[in-house]
Design an enzyme around this catalytic site. Structure first.
Site, PDB file in Angstrom:
ATOM      1  N   SER A 157      33.408  24.065 -58.132  1.00  0.00           N
ATOM      2  CA  SER A 157      33.535  23.018 -59.130  1.00  0.00           C
ATOM      3  C   SER A 157      32.187  22.827 -59.847  1.00  0.00           C
ATOM      4  CB  SER A 157      34.018  21.732 -58.462  1.00  0.00           C
ATOM      5  OG  SER A 157      34.380  20.762 -59.397  1.00  0.00           O
ATOM      6  N   ASP A 324      45.162  25.203 -59.458  1.00  0.00           N
ATOM      7  CA  ASP A 324      44.077  24.342 -59.935  1.00  0.00           C
ATOM      8  C   ASP A 324      44.279  24.078 -61.424  1.00  0.00           C
ATOM      9  OD1 ASP A 324      41.748  23.067 -60.648  1.00  0.00           O
ATOM     10  OD2 ASP A 324      40.396  24.565 -59.797  1.00  0.00           O
ATOM     11  N   HIS A 357      42.809  21.761 -57.196  1.00  0.00           N
ATOM     12  CA  HIS A 357      41.369  21.991 -57.322  1.00  0.00           C
ATOM     13  C   HIS A 357      40.664  21.931 -55.972  1.00  0.00           C
ATOM     14  CE1 HIS A 357      37.526  22.220 -59.272  1.00  0.00           C
ATOM     15  NE2 HIS A 357      37.142  21.047 -58.821  1.00  0.00           N
TER      16      HIS A 357
END
Length: 384
Positions: A157, A324, A357
């Site tokens: 991320s 995601d 995610h």
């Protein structure tokens, strides 16, 4: 006899801090007169310091990436799935370092720190920082640790974005970049989610323009709502359906016909939000989401990511997850294409997983397998 979990954990870890007196010029034009970074290390640095790996954390993360802070602690560090003996970031081979980003609220200098010029908490007066600022601050940490060149800089991320920025800004100081569940820039939708979160915090009456520390209050409701919104974006619809469905909190009767918790998913979100406000600072949350918004290395090259990445020398490992929707595979494809456009070395894996995610934090078997394979290549390269 050690349990399997104990055999693959780094165990009890003592956090460390280091203070830098040298001023740090920020992208905003502000200058920090000095700063402290909190960090943890796992494994042992070898004689020539060639086995060091920097792990960068995501928005609400910190330096506690693996292990435990005391015996009996139930919740390990945020990347326990990937750091430890026999795991992708194998601490029998690598010396793994994770620092709390500048602007954080877990030991590094940030809004909850004392401003040396006023003797008061920085609070809302702490300057906005960028991913590039984090790279500069972490480079000094590398110097402090005696690491001239990281074997890899890795993260998921926002942490993956930092790894990308390291490869751009400090190409001579890392051998490999590991970019997981990341993007070359935020989409308009992602910026919108961040803005809603910020407005939830800023519109809380207890926010007081960010100077809530002076009164002892905190914008608990606003920060709780921001975290609840974030959790919705971190999970896929399939994962939420599998975990909660339309399960009722109270199955003994019909609906209560009020606004108390009716469904398990409501209970989960409220718990996540309420627990978050006890361990995170609202000004830090604002700052971290803004750093996400500002990240766009191609902005300096008229939007051409290939040009922005043309100076990197580190091979890349890029991974994405099919479910995601916050940073979808298409975002990783863009990074891969830009690297290939200028004949850079890149390995790519698209992992089928329904976790959304948050999959980069999970022990997904295929993810662990491809990640471990790539790290094995690095281990062989540096001779560990």
């Amino acid at each position: 006899m050690a349990t399997p979990a104990e055999e693959t954990s780094v165990g009890v870890i003592v956090p460390q801090t280091v203070h830098f007196d040298e001023p740090l010029a920020l992208d905003s034009g502000r200058v920090l007169p000095g700063y402290t970074l909190a960090y943890e290390t796992y494994g042992t640095l070898n004689a020539d310091a060639s086995n060091a790996i920097l792990v960068c954390h995501a928005l609400s993360g910190n330096h506690h990436a693996a292990g435990y802070h005391h015996a009996g602690e139930r919740k390990p560090g945020w990347w326990e799935a990937c750091i430890g003996p026999g795991k992708p970031l194998d601490t029998n081979r690598f010396f793994v370092v994770c620092s709390n980003n500048l602007g954080g609220c877990h030991g590094s200098t940030g809004p909850t720190s004392i401003d040396p010029e006023t003797g008061e908490l920085y609070g809302a007066d702490f300057p906005l920082v960028t991913v590039r600022d984090w790279v500069r601050s972490q480079a000094r940490l590398a110097d402090h640790l005696g690491v001239a060149r990281w074997a890899a800089v890795a993260g998921g991320s926002l942490g993956g974005m930092q790894a990308m920025q390291w490869a751009i800004d400090q190409p001579e100081r890392l051998r490999h970049a590991v970019v997981i569940a990341a993007a070359p820039r935020l989409s308009a939708q992602n910026i919108a989610f961040n803005e809603v979160a910020r407005q939830a915090i800023r519109s809380d009456p207890d926010f007081q323009d960010g100077r809530y520390a002076a009164t002892g209050d905190r914008p608990r409701t606003g920060l709780m709502l921001a975290r609840m919104l974030g959790h919705i974006t971190y999970l896929s619809e399939a994962a939420m359906g599998e975990k909660f469905g339309r399960e009722r909190r109270d199955t003994r009767g019909g609906y209560h016909y009020n606004y108390d918790v009716e469904f398990e998913v409501e209970s989960y979100l409220r718990y996540q939000g309420e627990s978050f406000v006890d361990r995170f600072d609202a000004n830090t949350y604002l700052l971290m989401t803004r750093a996400l918004d500002y990240f766009d290395p191609a902005a300096a090259t008229d939007g051409d990511l290939s040009v922005a990445l043309s100076g990197v020398t580190a091979p890349f490992f890029v991974a994405s997850f099919t479910s995601d929707w916050r940073f979808p595979p298409a975002a990783s494809h863009e990074i891969v294409r830009a690297l290939l456009d200028t004949d850079k070395r890149v390995s790519y894996a698209e992992i089928r997983a329904n976790h959304g995610h948050d999959a980069f934090l999970m022990p997904v078997p295929r993810y662990r397998e491809v990640f471990s394979t790539y790290m094995q290549r690095i281990a062989e390269e540096v001779g560990v």
